[in-house]
Design a protein around this motif. Structure first.
Motif, PDB file in Angstrom:
ATOM      1  N   ALA A 282      -0.823   3.649  -2.473  1.00 53.18           N
ATOM      2  CA  ALA A 282      -1.868   4.465  -1.869  1.00 53.18           C
ATOM      3  C   ALA A 282      -1.841   5.893  -2.393  1.00 53.18           C
TER       4      ALA A 282
ATOM      5  N   ALA B 225      -5.676   1.077  -4.985  1.00 51.68           N
ATOM      6  CA  ALA B 225      -5.467   1.487  -3.595  1.00 51.68           C
ATOM      7  C   ALA B 225      -6.742   1.318  -2.765  1.00 51.68           C
TER       8      ALA B 225
ATOM      9  N   ASN C  20      -5.081   8.305   6.410  1.00 50.20           N
ATOM     10  CA  ASN C  20      -3.647   8.030   6.357  1.00 50.20           C
ATOM     11  C   ASN C  20      -3.224   7.402   5.033  1.00 50.20           C
ATOM     12  N   GLN C  21      -4.029   6.453   4.566  1.00 51.86           N
ATOM     13  CA  GLN C  21      -3.628   5.738   3.350  1.00 51.86           C
ATOM     14  C   GLN C  21      -4.002   6.512   2.091  1.00 51.86           C
TER      15      GLN C  21
ATOM     16  N   THR D 184       0.796  -1.220   0.000  1.00 47.43           N
ATOM     17  CA  THR D 184       0.000   0.000   0.000  1.00 47.43           C
ATOM     18  C   THR D 184       0.829   1.270   0.000  1.00 47.43           C
ATOM     19  N   ALA D 185       1.995   1.191   0.595  1.00 46.21           N
ATOM     20  CA  ALA D 185       2.754   2.414   0.833  1.00 46.21           C
ATOM     21  C   ALA D 185       2.882   3.271  -0.418  1.00 46.21           C
TER      22      ALA D 185
ATOM     23  N   GLU E 214      -7.788   5.065   8.593  1.00 42.70           N
ATOM     24  CA  GLU E 214      -7.017   4.488   7.494  1.00 42.70           C
ATOM     25  C   GLU E 214      -7.280   5.241   6.181  1.00 42.70           C
TER      26      GLU E 214
ATOM     27  N   PHE F  29      -6.929  -0.880   0.585  1.00 40.64           N
ATOM     28  CA  PHE F  29      -7.513  -0.356   1.819  1.00 40.64           C
ATOM     29  C   PHE F  29      -8.558  -1.327   2.370  1.00 40.64           C
TER      30      PHE F  29
END
Lengths: 489, 298
Positions: free
Chosen positions: A41, A92, A399-400, A37-38, A396, A96
Motif C-alpha cells: 500500500a 495497491a 488508511n491504506q 496490502t501492508a 480505507e 484496495f
C-alpha cells in the motif's frame, strides 16, 4: 516413411509456433495477493501519486519498456457472483478494491460479484484500454484512468463509458464537487470516480526554519505571497549560506501555475467548450514573482525540474529548501523516500496573491470508469461508487493509500481525521486533515481536457525553461506558448 | 490422398515452408505499413475518423517541435554512426590480433552492457548525469575543481550523455559483427602479405578494410536505422518524453507523444511515414554510394 513423418512433424511445429502467439490466457492465480496490502500500500501509493501527477513522468517510464504482461492477476469473490474484469496500473489500488469487494459481497448477498483484478504497467494499461474501447471488444468492466489520460479515454463519452450519476447519488452530497467535476465528460455526465482531492498545501521544514529563528507563528501568519517572499528573505538573511534557499521553482511541472490560476479563478484550458488562453494575469504574476525570487536568491530552480524526483527528494533531505507547495499526496513521498524527515515538517494552506482568494487546487488523480462493454454496468457502477465514495471506502483510502479522501463528511470526524495510529498523522507536526478542513471550500479545479496535454507539455519543455533558466521575458514566453497551443486548436 | 500429394509435392513444399514467414510478414509488417499510410491522411477520433487529405503533412511542415525532433534524430544518427563503426572495428581487429591478452574477459566486458535493459541503464545514466551535486559526473567535476553542470539541460552536454549511453551499449555488439567478419577473411592473405613485407597498417588498409566491407555496410545500415529510430535511451535519460527545450526529443519520441500520449493517431502516422521515407532515402543513398545495389558480379 521416416522422411514423411519428419516433414509432418516439422510443419506441425511450425504452424504451432505461428499460432502460439495468438492465444493469451490470464489465468487467475488465487486471491492471496489481495491480503498483501501492508507493504504494497505505502509503496504503491507513491507510484500512484507519481502517476497521478500528470507532469511527473517517472511512472510512465515503465511504459517505454512495454511489458505486455500483467504484473499481478487476482480473482476475488464467489464463483456464483457476476463475473467482472478490472484493470489498474497500481497494484495497491487493486488490493484496495479487492478488500472493498469482500465487504460489498458481505453486505449484498443478493448482488454478489466476482472480479478478476489485473495490474498492468501505466502506459500499457491505458493503451490497451483505449484500443479495446475503440474496437468495441476486450475492455474490462472497470478500469482506473489516470488524470493525464482522462481526455483520451473520456473522449468516447457514453458510447464507451457508463455514466455514474445514478450510482453515486447516495454519496454525492458529501463528495467534494470540484473533484467530481474533474471527471465529467464533455456531455456533463459523471464518468469517473475520484480517489483523492490532491489538494495543494504548503509543506514547511520547521526544524530548519526554527534554527533560523522563524517560528510556527511566523509561518501561520503568512497570508499572501508578499508575506511569503518577506519571510523567505528573512530566512535567507538568517541562514546566509550558499546553496540554501527558501523554496525551489519548477521547470518540469505546472503545479505552481495551477495554484496561481486557481487563486484567481482562472483556467487556461477554457474548459470543455472554450478555447485555451495561456496569457493569463495569474500565470504572469506567478512567473514574474518566481523570476524575482531567483534574482534575489529566495528560490532556486528545482534540480531535475521538480521536487517529485530523486534529486528533488535529495534536495529536501539536504535541507536546501525549507518550504514548497505540493498536493497532499506528496505526504507519501516523505514516508517512502524521506523517512528521516519524520516530525520535522508542518503543513499549512498556501499563500494567495490577494486576500480573499482561494488558496488551493486539486492536482492529479485517478478517475475510475465503468465501460459500456461491462456484463452488468449498473452493478459495476454501484460497486465502484461504494468502494470509492462511501465512508467505509474513504476510510480505507486514507488508511491504506494515504490519500486525502473526497468525502468531506469524514474530514471533521475525529475518529477518521485524528486517528493517531495512521502513519501520516504520526509523520507530520499537525494533522493533515485539519489543514484540509480549513480550506475545504477553497480548492479549485483546473480542467483536464483535450488541449491540456499540449499546454502542459509545451510549458514544461519550453516555456518554464525559457522563463526560469534563460530569464526570458514572461510575456514573450507566454506568447510563444499561446502560438504553439493555437496550432492545435 | 490428393491433399497428401499436394503436401508432399516438391513444388509446393517451399511455399509451405515459407508460408509462416510470409504470413507473419504480411500481417505484422505489410498490413500495418499500409494501414499507417492510410491513417496518415485521416483524423482518427474516438468514435469516428474522417479524411483530411494532406492536412497532417501540411501541419508537419509548420510544426517546430517536429523539426527539432528531426534535427535531434539526424544528429544522433550521424554521431552514433561516426562512433559506432570505427571504434568497434578497431576493437575487433585488436581482439583478432595477438596484441591483446585475456580476450574473453575484454569481449565479455564490452558485450555485457548490451544484455542489460535500456530501462535500467538509462535510469543509471540519468542519475549519473543528474544536475544535483551528488550526481556522479558532478562529483567528478567537483573533484577536478570545476563547477557543477546541468548536464541534461544543455544541448551539447546532453548529447554527450546520450552518445555515451549509446556507445556503452552497442560497442560490444558491433565489435562482434566485425569479429565474425574478420574470422571469414582467409588467413593466407595475411601470410602472403607478410611475405611481401607488408606492415600492419598496410595489411589493415589493403586486406582487412576491403574484405570487411560487407560487414561494415551491414553495420552502417542498421546503425542508420537504429540512430533514426532511437527513442528509449532519450525516454529513460529524461525520465519521460519531455526534455528541456526538447533537446532530447527524437522523431520516434514525437511519434509516441502524438500517438500514445495525445491519442492523435492520424498525425502520429504521418510522423511515422516521414520517418520511414527519410530512413529509406538515406539508406538507398548510402547503399548506392558503396555499390551494394549493383548486380553481384558473377
Amino acid at each position: 516413411m521416416k522422411k514423411k513423418l519428419l516433414a509432418a512433424l516439422l510443419s506441425t511445429a511450425m504452424v504451432a509456433s505461428v499460432l502460439a502467439g495468438c492465444g493469451e490466457t490470464n489465468a487467475p492465480v488465487g486471491s492471496t495477493e489481495a491480503e498483501d496490502t501492508a507493504v504494497a500500500a505505502s509503496d504503491a501509493a507513491a507510484t500512484d501519486a507519481a502517476a497521478a501527477d500528470e507532469t511527473t513522468a517517472d511512472d510512465s517510464a515503465a511504459a517505454a519498456s512495454s511489458e505486455a504482461e500483467p504484473t499481478a492477476v487476482t480473482t476475488v469473490g464467489p464463483d456464483s457472483g457476476t463475473h467482472m474484469e478490472m484493470w489498474s496500473f497500481v497494484e495497491a489500488h487493486n488490493s484496495f478494491y479487492a478488500g472493498m469487494l469482500d465487504k460489498w459481497n458481505e453486505e449484498n448477498p443478493d448482488r454478489q460479484i466476482q472480479i478478476t483484478f489485473t495490474t498492468y504497467p501505466y502506459g500499457d494499461m491505458h493503451q490497451k484500454l483505449i484500443m479495446s474501447l475503440q474496437t468495441g471488444t476486450g475492455a474490462p468492466d472497470l478500469c482506473d484512468v489516470e488524470m493525464g489520460q482522462v481526455p483520451n479515454v473520456y473522449e468516447g463519452v457514453d458510447t464507451w463509458l457508463y455514466p455514474l450519476d445514478d450510482a453515486m447519488a447516495p454519496y454525492k452530497a458529501d463528495m467534494l464537487q470540484s473533484r467530481l467535476d474533474a471527471y465529467k465528460g464533455s456531455d456533463g455526465k459523471q464518468y469517473g470516480a475520484p480517489f483523492h482531492v490532491g489538494a495543494t498545501v504548503m509543506y514547511w521544514n520547521m526544524e530548519d526554519l526554527e534554527a533560523a529563528g522563524i517560528t510556527k507563528d511566523d509561518v501561520d501568519a503568512v497570508e499572501t505571497w508578499d508575506d511569503y517572499t518577506a519571510l523567505g528573505e528573512k530566512y535567507i538573511a538568517a541562514v546566509n549560506q550558499d546553496g540554501k534557499y527558501f523554496t525551489s521553482v519548477d521547470t518540469g511541472g505546472t503545479d505552481w501555475l495551477w495554484l496561481a490560476m486557481a487563486e484567481y479563478g482562472d483556467d487556461w484550458t477554457g474548459g470543455y467548450h472554450g478555447t485555451a488562453n495561456v496569457q493569463l494575469d495569474s500565470v504572469k504574476n506567478m512567473l514574474k514573482m518566481q523570476q524575482s525570487w531567483l534574482d534575489s536568491g529566495v528560490a532556486e530552480v528545482s534540480p531535475d525540474g521538480h521536487v517529485d524526483l530523486e534529486a528533488g527528494f535529495q534536495n529536501i533531505l539536504d535541507g536546501n529548501i525549507v518550504s514548497f507547495p505540493k498536493a497532499m499526496w506528496y505526504m507519501s513521498r516523505f514516508i517512502n523516500y524521506m523517512p528521516d524527515e519524520k516530525g520535522k515538517w508542518y503543513i499549512t494552506k498556501c499563500p494567495v496573491f490577494e486576500e480573499g482568494q482561494n488558496c488551493s487546487v486539486g492536482i492529479g488523480g485517478t478517475g475510475t470508469v465503468v465501460t459500456q462493454q461491462s456484463s452488468d454496468p449498473a452493478l459495476a457502477a454501484d460497486f465502484l461508487c461504494y468502494a470509492k465514495m462511501s465512508p467505509e471506502g474513504e476510510t480505507e483510502i486514507w488508511n491504506q493509500l494515504g490519500f486525502d479522501a473526497c468525502n468531506t463528511s469524514l474530514w471533521s470526524d475525529p475518529a477518521f481525521a485524528h486517528d493517531d495510529t495512521n502513519q501520516y498523522n504520526q509523520f507530520f507536526q499537525n494533522y493533515p486533515y485539519d489543514v484540509l478542513n480549513e480550506i475545504n471550500d477553497q480548492i479549485g479545479t483546473i480542467m483536464t481536457v483535450k488541449i491540456s496535454p499540449t499546454i502542459n507539455e509545451y510549458t514544461c519543455t519550453t516555456t518554464l525553461n525559457e522563463v526560469l533558466e534563460d530569464k526570458m521575458n514572461v510575456d514573450d514566453a507566454l506568447k510563444e506558448l499561446q502560438d504553439a497551443v493555437d496550432m492545435e486548436q | 490422398m490428393k491433399f497428401r500429394k499436394f503436401l508432399y509435392s516438391e513444388k509446393t513444399a517451399p511455399y509451405v515452408f515459407a508460408l509462416p514467414f510470409i504470413l507473419s510478414f504480411c500481417i505484422f509488417w505489410i498490413y500495418p505499413l499500409i494501414s499507417a499510410i492510410v491513417m496518415s491522411f485521416q483524423d482518427i477520433g474516438a468514435i469516428s475518423s474522417e479524411w483530411v487529405g494532406f492536412h497532417n503533412y501540411a501541419k508537419l511542415l509548420k510544426d517546430n517541435v517536429f523539426h527539432t525532433a528531426m534535427l535531434n534524430s539526424f544528429e544522433y544518427m550521424l554521431f552514433s554512426c561516426m562512433l559506432l563503426i570505427p571504434f568497434p572495428m578497431l576493437f575487433a581487429v585488436l581482439m583478432d590480433s595477438n596484441l591483446v591478452k585475456a580476450k574473453g574477459v575484454w569481449k565479455a566486458m564490452l558485450y555485457v552492457p548490451a544484455l542489460t535493459s535500456v530501462v535500467i541503464s538509462g535510469t543509471l545514466f540519468r542519475l549519473m548525469f543528474s544536475e544535483y551535486k551528488t550526481g556522479q559526473m558532478n562529483v567528478i567535476m567537483t573533484m577536478l575543481g570545476l563547477s557543477t553542470v546541468k548536464w541534461l539541460k544543455i544541448k551539447w552536454t546532453s548529447e554527450i550523455a546520450l552518445l555515451l549511453l549509446c556507445c556503452w551499449r552497442w560497442t560490444g555488439v558491433n565489435m562482434l559483427y566485425f569479429l565474425s567478419g574478420l574470422k571469414s577473411i582467409d588467413k593466407e592473405l595475411y601470410e602472403s602479405a607478410d611475405m611481401d613485407g607488408a606492415s600492419f597498417g598496410q595489411k589493415f588498409r589493403f586486406i582487412t578494410l576491403p574484405l570487411l566491407k560487407p560487414t561494415t555496410i551491414y553495420v552502417l545500415t542498421i546503425s542508420i536505422y537504429a540512430g533514426l529510430s532511437m527513442f528509449l535511451e532519450s525516454y529513460m535519460l529524461w525520465a519521460g518524453n519531455s526534455s528541456p527545450n526538447n533537446i532530447g526529443l527524437t522523431i520516434v519520441g514525437y511519434l509516441y507523444k502524438r500517438g500514445i500520449e495525445k491519442n492523435d493517431m492520424g498525425y502520429a502516422c504521418a510522423v511515422g511515414v516521414v520517418l520511414m521515407v527519410i530512413g529509406l532515402i538515406i539508406n538507398f543513398i548510402q547503399l548506392a554510394l558503396n555499390g551494394s545495389l549493383k548486380k553481384e558480379e558473377e
